[in-house]
Design an enzyme around this catalytic site. Sequence first.
Site, PDB file in Angstrom:
ATOM      1  CG  ASN A   1      22.039  45.397   0.552  1.00 41.14           C
ATOM      2  OD1 ASN A   1      20.873  45.345   0.173  1.00 41.14           O
ATOM      3  ND2 ASN A   1      22.941  46.119  -0.060  1.00 41.14           N
TER       4      ASN A   1
ATOM      5  CG  HIS B   1      14.299  48.871  -0.150  1.00 44.22           C
ATOM      6  ND1 HIS B   1      13.853  47.755  -0.839  1.00 44.22           N
ATOM      7  CD2 HIS B   1      15.653  48.780  -0.188  1.00 44.22           C
ATOM      8  CE1 HIS B   1      14.880  47.046  -1.266  1.00 44.22           C
ATOM      9  NE2 HIS B   1      15.988  47.640  -0.877  1.00 44.22           N
TER      10      HIS B   1
ATOM     11  CE1 TYR C   1      17.875  55.190   2.869  1.00 47.53           C
ATOM     12  CE2 TYR C   1      18.613  55.024   5.138  1.00 47.53           C
ATOM     13  CZ  TYR C   1      18.894  55.205   3.808  1.00 47.53           C
ATOM     14  OH  TYR C   1      20.184  55.392   3.407  1.00 47.53           O
TER      15      TYR C   1
ATOM     16  CE1 TYR D   1      20.665  52.199   6.866  1.00 53.04           C
ATOM     17  CE2 TYR D   1      22.204  51.283   8.470  1.00 53.04           C
ATOM     18  CZ  TYR D   1      21.487  52.357   7.977  1.00 53.04           C
ATOM     19  OH  TYR D   1      21.569  53.570   8.572  1.00 53.04           O
TER      20      TYR D   1
END
Length: 186
Positions: free
Chosen positions: A67, A20, A15, A65
Amino acid sequence: MVKLVVGLGNPGKEYAKTRHNVGWMVLDKVANQFEEPFSKEKFKGVIAEIQSPHGKVILLKPLTYMNRSGESVAEAVKFYKLNPEEILVISDDLDMPVGKVRMRKEGKHGGHRGLMSIEEKLGSSRFPRIKIGIGRPERKEMVANYVLQPFSKEQLPIIEMAIDEATRWVTEIIDGKPIEAKTCSF
């Protein structure tokens, strides 16, 4: 006075350079400018401590993460006994074009799950934020994949300028400049 700067993103090498993770990219640059590495795991995240002219400022990259970012932020806020106004959050924004950067004293999550999690855990949306535009995919059903992909070759120089500008804003805030609403585009 800001005492906690949070960059939103996801942990893991897969990532690291994705859309993001622009919040993490900004914090990495800020930490490098102050020559302070992210060397401690704390508050379900990694932190760097910066000494500013006005006291200690914590840089936090949640490891929960996206969320569940609020879990990490809430732990830090509780530990340092902070008010929402003393937190600055840096995130991506699908609803702004690639390279647009916006700072506000407070706002709404706009559907961003990381910001939503923070607002839920703090019980407030009254914290300053810097949003960096990552644009939207052509089809709505592609959003989840889109935010977890790297920027295109054409977008990369634009997003690098936006990240540099956001880094400059954060550095100025750490040095004591008051937060003011502003926007710029590249």
